[in-house]
Design a protein around this motif. Structure first.
Motif, short mmCIF file in Angstrom:
data_model
loop_
_atom_site.label_atom_id
_atom_site.label_comp_id
_atom_site.label_asym_id
_atom_site.label_seq_id
_atom_site.Cartn_x
_atom_site.Cartn_y
_atom_site.Cartn_z
N GLY A 40 0.78 -1.23 0.00
CA GLY A 40 0.00 0.00 0.00
C GLY A 40 0.81 1.28 0.00
N SER A 41 2.15 1.18 0.09
CA SER A 41 2.96 2.40 0.11
C SER A 41 3.29 2.90 -1.29
N GLY A 42 3.03 2.09 -2.30
CA GLY A 42 3.30 2.51 -3.67
C GLY A 42 2.20 3.40 -4.20
N GLY A 43 2.41 3.99 -5.36
CA GLY A 43 1.39 4.82 -6.00
C GLY A 43 1.85 6.26 -6.15
N LEU A 44 0.91 7.18 -6.00
CA LEU A 44 1.17 8.60 -6.22
C LEU A 44 1.01 9.37 -4.91
N TYR A 45 1.94 10.25 -4.66
CA TYR A 45 1.87 11.14 -3.50
C TYR A 45 1.68 12.55 -4.03
N VAL A 46 0.58 13.19 -3.65
CA VAL A 46 0.25 14.54 -4.12
C VAL A 46 0.63 15.50 -3.00
N ILE A 47 1.54 16.43 -3.30
CA ILE A 47 2.10 17.34 -2.31
C ILE A 47 1.75 18.78 -2.66
N ASP A 48 1.22 19.52 -1.69
CA ASP A 48 0.97 20.96 -1.84
C ASP A 48 2.28 21.68 -1.55
N THR A 49 2.80 22.39 -2.55
CA THR A 49 4.07 23.10 -2.39
C THR A 49 3.89 24.61 -2.40
N PRO A 64 -3.12 0.69 -9.43
CA PRO A 64 -2.70 -0.69 -9.69
C PRO A 64 -1.33 -0.75 -10.34
N GLY A 65 -0.59 -1.79 -10.04
CA GLY A 65 0.72 -1.98 -10.66
C GLY A 65 1.82 -1.25 -9.93
N ASN A 66 3.00 -1.35 -10.44
CA ASN A 66 4.18 -0.70 -9.88
C ASN A 66 4.44 0.59 -10.61
N THR A 67 3.97 1.70 -10.04
CA THR A 67 4.08 3.01 -10.67
C THR A 67 5.55 3.39 -10.83
N ARG A 68 5.94 3.75 -12.04
CA ARG A 68 7.34 4.08 -12.31
C ARG A 68 7.51 5.50 -12.84
N THR A 69 6.52 6.00 -13.58
CA THR A 69 6.64 7.34 -14.17
C THR A 69 5.37 8.12 -13.91
N GLY A 74 -2.65 20.03 -15.75
CA GLY A 74 -3.87 20.55 -15.16
C GLY A 74 -4.30 19.68 -13.99
N ASN A 75 -5.54 19.19 -14.03
CA ASN A 75 -6.05 18.33 -12.96
C ASN A 75 -5.82 16.85 -13.22
N LEU A 76 -5.18 16.52 -14.32
CA LEU A 76 -4.96 15.11 -14.65
C LEU A 76 -3.53 14.69 -14.37
N ILE A 77 -3.40 13.51 -13.77
CA ILE A 77 -2.10 12.90 -13.52
C ILE A 77 -2.04 11.61 -14.33
N TYR A 78 -0.98 11.44 -15.08
CA TYR A 78 -0.78 10.24 -15.88
C TYR A 78 0.34 9.43 -15.23
N ALA A 79 0.02 8.22 -14.81
CA ALA A 79 0.99 7.37 -14.13
C ALA A 79 1.23 6.11 -14.95
N GLY A 80 2.49 5.86 -15.29
CA GLY A 80 2.85 4.66 -16.03
C GLY A 80 3.40 3.61 -15.09
N ASP A 81 3.10 2.35 -15.37
CA ASP A 81 3.60 1.29 -14.50
C ASP A 81 4.40 0.25 -15.27
N SER A 82 4.89 -0.73 -14.54
CA SER A 82 5.77 -1.74 -15.13
C SER A 82 5.04 -2.71 -16.04
N VAL A 86 -1.09 2.84 -18.47
CA VAL A 86 -1.11 4.24 -18.04
C VAL A 86 -2.43 4.47 -17.30
N ASP A 87 -2.32 4.85 -16.03
CA ASP A 87 -3.50 5.20 -15.25
C ASP A 87 -3.66 6.71 -15.31
N ILE A 88 -4.88 7.17 -15.49
CA ILE A 88 -5.16 8.61 -15.53
C ILE A 88 -6.02 8.93 -14.31
N VAL A 89 -5.51 9.83 -13.47
CA VAL A 89 -6.18 10.19 -12.24
C VAL A 89 -6.57 11.66 -12.31
N ASN A 90 -7.83 11.97 -12.01
CA ASN A 90 -8.32 13.34 -11.97
C ASN A 90 -8.26 13.81 -10.52
#
Length: 93
Positions: A40-49, A64-69, A74-82, A86-90
């Motif tokens: 459960g520690s893998g995935g995307l971390y969204v940080i307010d900077t 899902p999967g092992n997020t690598r890229t 805008g409001n969309l995050i594209y995450a590629g895995d092994s 490609v997962d698209i998160v709004n």
């Protein structure tokens, strides 16, 4: 960067063992690979900077999967895995 010949660090924060970082506006998105699909520690971390010296974790998104890229637009995050997925998160709130 005010002076490209002498950039200054505006702030630092935890890396969450991320393999890649994408930024859009005052948000940084860190991609962390999981050890397995059950980690459960893998995935995307969204940080307010918005305050660089006081960065805040806004969300941890397990994808899902092992997020690598990761890239953000805008409001969309594209995450590629092994698995070549490609997962698209709004992240619009």
């Amino acid at each position: 960067v005010t002076n490209p010949l002498s950039p200054e660090i505006a702030g630092t924060g935890p890396s969450y063992n991320a393999q890649q970082v994408a930024a859009v506006g005052n948000v940084a998105v860190l991609a962390r690979s999981a050890i397995s699909h059950f980690d459960g520690s893998g995935g995307l971390y969204v940080i307010d900077t918005s305050v660089p010296t006081q960065q805040q974790l806004v969300n941890h998104i397990i994808v899902p999967g092992n997020t690598r890229t990761v890239t953000a637009d805008g409001n969309l995050i594209y995450a590629g895995d092994s698995s070549s997925v490609v997962d698209i998160v709004n992240v619009a709130q």
